[in-house]
Design an enzyme around this catalytic site. Sequence first.
Site, PDB file in Angstrom:
ATOM      1  N   TYR A  61      16.193  10.917  64.638  1.00  0.00           N
ATOM      2  CA  TYR A  61      14.919  10.270  64.374  1.00  0.00           C
ATOM      3  C   TYR A  61      15.087   9.166  63.331  1.00  0.00           C
ATOM      4  O   TYR A  61      15.452   9.429  62.181  1.00  0.00           O
ATOM      5  CB  TYR A  61      13.875  11.269  63.891  1.00  0.00           C
ATOM      6  N   SER A  62      14.800   7.954  63.760  1.00  0.00           N
ATOM      7  CA  SER A  62      14.935   6.777  62.902  1.00  0.00           C
ATOM      8  C   SER A  62      16.299   6.739  62.211  1.00  0.00           C
ATOM      9  O   SER A  62      16.404   6.429  61.022  1.00  0.00           O
ATOM     10  CB  SER A  62      13.804   6.719  61.874  1.00  0.00           C
TER      11      SER A  62
END
Length: 326
Positions: A61-62
């Site tokens: 995630y990111s």
Amino acid sequence: MEYVKLGNTGLDVSRLCLGCMGFGVAERWVHPWVLNEENSRPIIKKALELGINFFDTANVYSDGTSEEIVGRALKDYANRDEIVLATKVHFRMHDGPNGAGLSRKAIMSEIDKSLKRLGTDYVDLYQIHRWDYRTPIEETMEALHDVVKAGKARYIGASAMYAWQFLKALHVAENNGWTRFVSMQNHLNLIYREEEREMLPLCKEEKIGIIPYSPLAGGRLTRDWSEKTHRSETDQVAKNKYDSTADTDRQIVEEVAAIAEKRGVPRVQVALAWLLQKEPVTAPIIGATKISHLEDAVAALSIQLTAEEVKSLEAPYVPHRVVGAE
């Protein structure tokens, strides 16, 4: 807040889990709508105030920045011993032949990197983010077992695969005396119910906790069909999941709206109330980018749908193409 055991364990988790995919550095992720650290922290703090103790993120995630933001916020706002912190491993984190997957090399490398980003010595739940078709499941399960025995994870879980794959993993672990999966993070909501055919019965029989992702279908269940948001217009992942079944899905969304209007509550509460009554669901993973998203989700815990309402919500559904397990 209500608390329940996660599957066949003694671990108490809040009836709702805060999904942290929406926190991170937008420039390092496929979703441009994610919140930066300044805007993420109030969401995490409010979740804690509402009694949520279960937080789910992932290394991908990111590009790891979700883990960093979540780790710093929980360190500032919470007692680590009272938090159930989950993360995941599988997707590509760096270039090269060993930059992704569930090999022993990848798992042993990524757990240490996740712990460093999260600022903790252990995670409570370490999950495989998808099935790795290029690595023997025996190698994956033994590596996860060693992660647990090293004290770097308390439990292990899986996500988004076919039921036969999950059963094979459970069998391999049991046959070798290795740590067993205790949870399944799968795709389940009112407009995607394919998991009811095989995965839910399997998990009920094996006493596996279900923690569904995308419980609101990327927001589709919470607004008029024609209403557009920044996320709905830019989230290509959600478009791939749902756009092909728009005609039938729209009927379900309209039924959610009708029941919500009759009850005088936001639609999100009706959609979540349906999921919360579905066995053996433990804790839906809710995404929140506004305080109101959290408040509405928690309010859903007090709604008990009637048998007639459940029937009317489910009646329009038709079989969908399986997505998420590939």
